[in-house]
Design an enzyme around this catalytic site. Structure first.
Site, mmCIF file in Angstrom:
data_model
loop_
_atom_site.group_PDB
_atom_site.id
_atom_site.type_symbol
_atom_site.label_atom_id
_atom_site.label_comp_id
_atom_site.label_asym_id
_atom_site.label_seq_id
_atom_site.Cartn_x
_atom_site.Cartn_y
_atom_site.Cartn_z
ATOM 1 N N LYS A 49 41.551 31.146 38.200
ATOM 2 C CA LYS A 49 41.355 30.787 39.611
ATOM 3 C C LYS A 49 40.279 31.656 40.246
ATOM 4 C CE LYS A 49 45.054 31.274 42.417
ATOM 5 N NZ LYS A 49 44.807 32.212 43.532
ATOM 6 N N SER A 101 41.659 45.793 47.221
ATOM 7 C CA SER A 101 41.570 44.336 47.363
ATOM 8 C C SER A 101 40.240 43.816 46.849
ATOM 9 C CB SER A 101 41.755 43.923 48.835
ATOM 10 O OG SER A 101 41.376 42.565 48.990
ATOM 11 N N ASP A 152 49.274 39.923 40.949
ATOM 12 C CA ASP A 152 49.799 38.552 41.052
ATOM 13 C C ASP A 152 50.991 38.307 40.122
ATOM 14 O OD1 ASP A 152 47.887 37.887 42.940
ATOM 15 O OD2 ASP A 152 46.444 37.222 41.438
ATOM 16 N N LYS A 199 51.164 38.227 50.494
ATOM 17 C CA LYS A 199 50.623 37.201 49.597
ATOM 18 C C LYS A 199 51.013 35.815 50.134
ATOM 19 C CE LYS A 199 48.427 39.853 46.756
ATOM 20 N NZ LYS A 199 46.962 39.811 46.765
ATOM 21 N N ARG A 249 56.368 38.327 48.865
ATOM 22 C CA ARG A 249 56.905 38.161 47.505
ATOM 23 C C ARG A 249 58.023 39.133 47.161
ATOM 24 N NH1 ARG A 249 51.319 36.298 44.447
ATOM 25 N NH2 ARG A 249 51.572 34.101 45.036
HETATM 26 C C1 S3P Z 1 42.002 37.720 43.998
HETATM 27 C C2 S3P Z 1 42.378 38.992 44.338
HETATM 28 C C3 S3P Z 1 43.766 39.388 44.576
HETATM 29 C C4 S3P Z 1 44.758 38.366 44.026
HETATM 30 C C5 S3P Z 1 44.368 36.959 44.340
HETATM 31 C C6 S3P Z 1 42.989 36.640 43.797
HETATM 32 C C7 S3P Z 1 40.564 37.440 43.812
HETATM 33 O O1 S3P Z 1 43.980 39.510 45.970
HETATM 34 O O2 S3P Z 1 46.048 38.629 44.528
HETATM 35 O O3 S3P Z 1 45.299 36.048 43.786
HETATM 36 O O4 S3P Z 1 40.224 36.388 43.239
HETATM 37 O O5 S3P Z 1 39.741 38.261 44.237
HETATM 38 P P1 S3P Z 1 43.640 40.888 46.734
HETATM 39 O O6 S3P Z 1 42.267 41.225 46.384
HETATM 40 O O7 S3P Z 1 43.806 40.581 48.185
HETATM 41 O O8 S3P Z 1 44.650 41.866 46.224
#
Ligand code: S3P
Length: 441
Positions: free
Chosen positions: A26, A172, A320, A347, A351
């Site tokens: 994703k 993040s 995740d 999230k 969660r």
């Molecule tokens: C993601 C970063 C993560 C993850 C999300 C996808 C990304 O979030 O939880 O499902 O693609 O950069 P955070 O960066 O907010 O932790």
């Protein structure tokens, strides 16, 4: 985002056996369509996640003037318009359920010469956007949010952005990526430093599209004013989707399952380390690289799991995967302690709370903490649990149900299509007891 409601009836399954290749990553899919849109020339994406989240991002870029062709399942040809070739759209741009879509697009749109409004579904509308607004405003972006920094986001035409040197207050990848994408349009060198290194797909993919960028774990720097050149992106299978099968085959006696060509970026695979520390039997056969990412075939066999204290340093690498980890813990011998994971509360659902309630409904012994939980392993019985429209809660509880001593109804599962369309069929094919049924609600 879905009009219909969908429940699952999940019940003790057979030992999990066979070989599967899960859907595309994703995170990589979101970034591939964004950079392909801004590149010069035609980019090709293979293994694109045909999920609602990533399709929403592609649809938004389409409304901003980018032509996409979809010659087959998981394939996209993107006719890039160049860094300054997007044009404004009429009306709001709908990110659906996707936090990644909204936060990364906020960075990308902050440097454009037109106004944009980003909206999302009920879950996304409760997720904090202040974390991207704050650094983007420091760069000179003009952004307004709803009360409390919640969506919708109104991003006004840029008067020019200025590079910043930014230390992330929370680990993040989404915030880091928003700042780097805005940095493409900024004067000077944008630098992002992280307290704990997070997934570096934006950095790797910018390099693959030819943008000069220097990065090492926890530190990335780039200058504005270069060009992105079209390329071909091969998307690996999503580790976070594989995670449900890693846990399921570990906990269901007699299981022996092969997961093919899973993306093994070290910033994503923390769950492997946690499960192995719990005693899981997972062997890893490297299968080369896909789109610059290491991939491996993972063979997982049933094993007796024991509880652990999850090291806090591992949390960003498995952010995740906690719904799946909580299930492993609830079925392990002894106690599992999770701390330093307060991010789980913001999230797609809270969660910690949703998993605690769902597992308790099946008889698990779990205590919530503000930043984690204490889970005492034991047996699970049947019952009804609520996913709160959170895809990963629904899939995690389908895994839990395989070991429950009675049928489990899991409500509100339509959003599984955001990240893992076809999960129920794929899981059923390797032995899960899992049926889709019209929602009661
Ligand atoms: C993601 C970063 C993560 C993850 C999300 C996808 C990304 O979030 O939880 O499902 O693609 O950069 P955070 O960066 O907010 O932790």
């Amino acid at each position: 985002m879905n009009g219909k409601t969908l429940d699952w009836l999940a019940g003790p399954g057979a030992p999990l056996q066979g070989a599967i290749c899960g859907p595309g990553d994703k995170s990589v899919s979101h970034r591939a369509v964004m950079l392909g849109a801004l590149a010069e020339g035609v980019s090709e994406v293979e293994g694109f996640l045909e999920g609602e989240d990533t399709r929403a991002t592609a649809a938004i870029l389409g409304r901003l003037g980018v032509r996409f062709e979809a010659p087959g399942d998981g394939l996209r040809r993107i006719h890039g318009v160049g860094l300054h070739g997007l044009r404004g759209a009429d009306g709001p741009l709908d990110c659906g359920n996707a936090g990644t879509g909204m936060r990364l697009l906020a960075g990308l749109l902050a440097g454009q010469a037109f106004d944009s409004t980003l909206v999302g579904d009920a879950s996304l509308s409760r997720r904090p956007m202040g974390r991207v607004i704050e650094p983007l405003r420091r760069m000179g972006a003009r952004i307004e949010a709803g009360e409390g920094g919640l969506p919708p986001l109104i991003i006004y035409a840029s008067n020019g952005l200025q590079a910043i040197d930014y230390e992330l207050p929370v680990a993040s990848a989404q915030v880091k990526s928003a700042v780097l994408l805005a940095g493409l349009y900024a004067r000077g060198e944008t630098r992002v430093r992280e307290p704990h290194p997070t997934r570096d797909y934006t950095e790797r993919m910018l390099a693959a599209f030819g943008w000069p960028i220097r990065f090492s774990p926890g530190d990335a720097r780039l200058e504005g004013g270069h060009r992105l050149r079209a390329t071909r992106v091969l998307v690996p299978a999503d580790f976070s989707s594989a995670a449900f099968f890693l846990v399921a085959a570990s906990v269901v006696p007699g299981s022996d399952l092969l997961l093919r060509r899973v993306g093994m970026n070290p910033r994503r695979t923390g769950l492997l380390a946690a499960l192995r520390a719990m005693g899981a039997d997972i062997t890893e056969t490297p299968a080369g690289e896909q789109g610059g990412e290491p991939v491996a075939d993972l063979r997982v066999r049933h094993a007796r799991l024991r509880g652990i204290s999850v090291p806090e340093a591992l949390v960003p690498d498995m952010i995740d995967e906690f719904p799946a980890l909580f299930v492993a813990a609830a079925l392990a011998e002894g106690e599992t302690r999770v701390s330093g994971a307060a991010e789980l509360r913001v999230k797609e659902s809270d969660r910690i709370a949703t998993m605690a309630a769902a597992l308790r409904a099946l008889g698990a012994d779990i205590e919530e903490a503000p930043d984690g939980a204490l889970i005492r392993g034991g047996r699970l019985h049947g019952g009804e649990v609520h996913s709160h429209g959170d895809h990963r809660i629904a899939m995690a509880m389908a895994v839990a149900a395989q070991r429950a001593e009675g049928e489990v109804r899991i409500t509100d599962c339509a959003n599984v299509a955001t990240s893992f369309p076809g999960f129920a069929a794929l899981a059923g094919g390797v032995g899960f007891g899992l049926q889709e049924t019209a929602g009661l609600g």
